[in-house]
Motif scaffolding. Structure first.
Motif, short mmCIF file in Angstrom:
data_model
loop_
_atom_site.label_atom_id
_atom_site.label_comp_id
_atom_site.label_asym_id
_atom_site.label_seq_id
_atom_site.Cartn_x
_atom_site.Cartn_y
_atom_site.Cartn_z
N TYR A 1 0.82 -1.21 0.00
CA TYR A 1 0.00 0.00 0.00
C TYR A 1 0.85 1.26 0.00
O TYR A 1 1.97 1.27 0.50
N ASP A 2 0.24 2.33 -0.52
CA ASP A 2 0.80 3.66 -0.50
C ASP A 2 2.22 3.67 -1.09
O ASP A 2 2.42 3.23 -2.21
N ARG A 3 3.21 4.17 -0.35
CA ARG A 3 4.58 4.28 -0.87
C ARG A 3 5.15 2.91 -1.24
O ARG A 3 5.92 2.79 -2.19
N ASP A 4 4.79 1.89 -0.48
CA ASP A 4 5.25 0.53 -0.79
C ASP A 4 4.66 0.07 -2.12
O ASP A 4 5.33 -0.62 -2.91
N ALA A 5 3.41 0.45 -2.40
CA ALA A 5 2.79 0.12 -3.69
C ALA A 5 3.55 0.80 -4.83
O ALA A 5 3.74 0.19 -5.89
N ASP A 6 3.99 2.03 -4.59
CA ASP A 6 4.78 2.73 -5.63
C ASP A 6 6.07 1.97 -5.92
O ASP A 6 6.49 1.84 -7.07
N ILE A 7 6.71 1.45 -4.87
CA ILE A 7 7.93 0.65 -5.05
C ILE A 7 7.61 -0.62 -5.82
O ILE A 7 8.32 -0.99 -6.75
N GLY A 8 6.52 -1.30 -5.46
CA GLY A 8 6.12 -2.52 -6.17
C GLY A 8 5.83 -2.26 -7.63
O GLY A 8 6.19 -3.06 -8.50
N ALA A 9 5.16 -1.15 -7.92
CA ALA A 9 4.85 -0.81 -9.32
C ALA A 9 6.14 -0.50 -10.09
O ALA A 9 6.32 -1.00 -11.21
N ARG A 10 7.01 0.28 -9.48
CA ARG A 10 8.25 0.71 -10.16
C ARG A 10 9.25 -0.43 -10.31
O ARG A 10 9.79 -0.66 -11.39
N GLU A 11 9.50 -1.17 -9.24
CA GLU A 11 10.58 -2.16 -9.24
C GLU A 11 10.15 -3.54 -9.74
O GLU A 11 10.96 -4.30 -10.25
N LEU A 12 8.86 -3.87 -9.55
CA LEU A 12 8.39 -5.21 -9.91
C LEU A 12 7.43 -5.19 -11.09
O LEU A 12 6.88 -6.23 -11.47
N ASN A 13 7.21 -4.01 -11.66
CA ASN A 13 6.27 -3.84 -12.78
C ASN A 13 4.87 -4.34 -12.45
O ASN A 13 4.19 -4.91 -13.31
N LEU A 14 4.44 -4.13 -11.22
CA LEU A 14 3.08 -4.53 -10.82
C LEU A 14 2.12 -3.41 -11.18
O LEU A 14 2.48 -2.24 -11.15
N ASN A 15 0.89 -3.78 -11.49
CA ASN A 15 -0.15 -2.80 -11.81
C ASN A 15 -0.92 -2.43 -10.55
O ASN A 15 -1.20 -3.29 -9.71
N TYR A 16 -1.27 -1.16 -10.45
CA TYR A 16 -2.10 -0.72 -9.34
C TYR A 16 -3.48 -1.34 -9.47
O TYR A 16 -3.99 -1.49 -10.58
N THR A 17 -4.06 -1.70 -8.33
CA THR A 17 -5.42 -2.21 -8.35
C THR A 17 -6.36 -1.04 -8.50
O THR A 17 -6.07 0.07 -8.06
N GLY A 18 -7.49 -1.26 -9.12
CA GLY A 18 -8.45 -0.18 -9.32
C GLY A 18 -9.52 -0.17 -8.24
O GLY A 18 -9.61 -1.07 -7.42
N GLY B 1 -10.05 1.79 -5.63
CA GLY B 1 -9.84 2.41 -4.34
C GLY B 1 -10.35 1.60 -3.17
O GLY B 1 -10.98 2.13 -2.26
N ARG B 2 -10.11 0.31 -3.18
CA ARG B 2 -10.63 -0.56 -2.12
C ARG B 2 -10.22 -0.09 -0.73
O ARG B 2 -10.97 -0.24 0.22
N VAL B 3 -9.05 0.46 -0.61
CA VAL B 3 -8.58 0.94 0.69
C VAL B 3 -8.22 2.42 0.62
O VAL B 3 -7.60 2.94 1.52
N ASP B 4 -8.63 3.10 -0.44
CA ASP B 4 -8.32 4.50 -0.73
C ASP B 4 -6.85 4.71 -1.08
O ASP B 4 -6.53 5.52 -1.92
N MET B 5 -5.96 3.99 -0.43
CA MET B 5 -4.52 4.15 -0.70
C MET B 5 -4.16 3.40 -1.98
O MET B 5 -4.85 2.47 -2.39
N ARG B 6 -3.05 3.81 -2.59
CA ARG B 6 -2.55 3.08 -3.75
C ARG B 6 -2.24 1.65 -3.32
O ARG B 6 -1.79 1.42 -2.20
N CYS B 7 -2.47 0.69 -4.21
CA CYS B 7 -2.32 -0.72 -3.84
C CYS B 7 -1.84 -1.53 -5.05
O CYS B 7 -2.31 -1.32 -6.17
#
Length: 127
Positions: free
Chosen positions: A79-96, A98-104
């Motif tokens: 979530y949040d900043r950790d999700a940004d790291i996951g997206a950037r470093e692991l090429n993961l897509n953000y979930t749509g 807003g299940r928890v409002d934070m980036r995921c």
């Protein structure tokens, strides 16, 4: 939230402490004595958090320099900043949605070890 503003953007706007980082002693990065392992969360902010958000930020406030992965069903989510790291470093897509409002972002349980090892190889602490 405006029609054009995502739940995640609204979350960040309502919680500026998630982007204007300070440690528990209210020192900013680069300031003498800054502790990168902690995060200051204003007490008034906790009132508006959901039970899950409160749990996440309580843990994150004492492990700010660690990428946290939470097991949710058959997935591990960041979530949040950790999700940004996951997206950037692991090429993961953000979930749509807003299940928890934070980036995921999330990884299937079967891929957890591979993704955690990749983050460690890149120099991140994983928890």
């Amino acid at each position: 939230t405006t029609a054009m503003e995502s739940p995640e953007a609204a979350w960040t706007k309502r919680n500026p402490w998630t982007v204007k980082i300070q440690d528990k002693n209210r020192r900013s990065p680069g300031e003498k004595g800054y502790d990168p392992t902690t995060l200051y969360i204003p007490s008034k902010a906790e009132v508006n958090l959901t039970p899950f958000q409160r749990q996440f930020w309580e843990i994150k406030s004492n492990a700010f320099n660690t990428v946290l992965l939470f097991k949710k069903g058959k997935f591990y989510e960041m979530y949040d900043r950790d999700a940004d790291i996951g997206a950037r470093e692991l090429n993961l897509n953000y979930t749509g949605g807003g299940r928890v409002d934070m980036r995921c972002v999330g990884v299937p349980e079967s891929a957890f070890s591979r993704h955690a090892a990749r983050l460690i190889d890149l120099g991140y602490r994983v928890g």
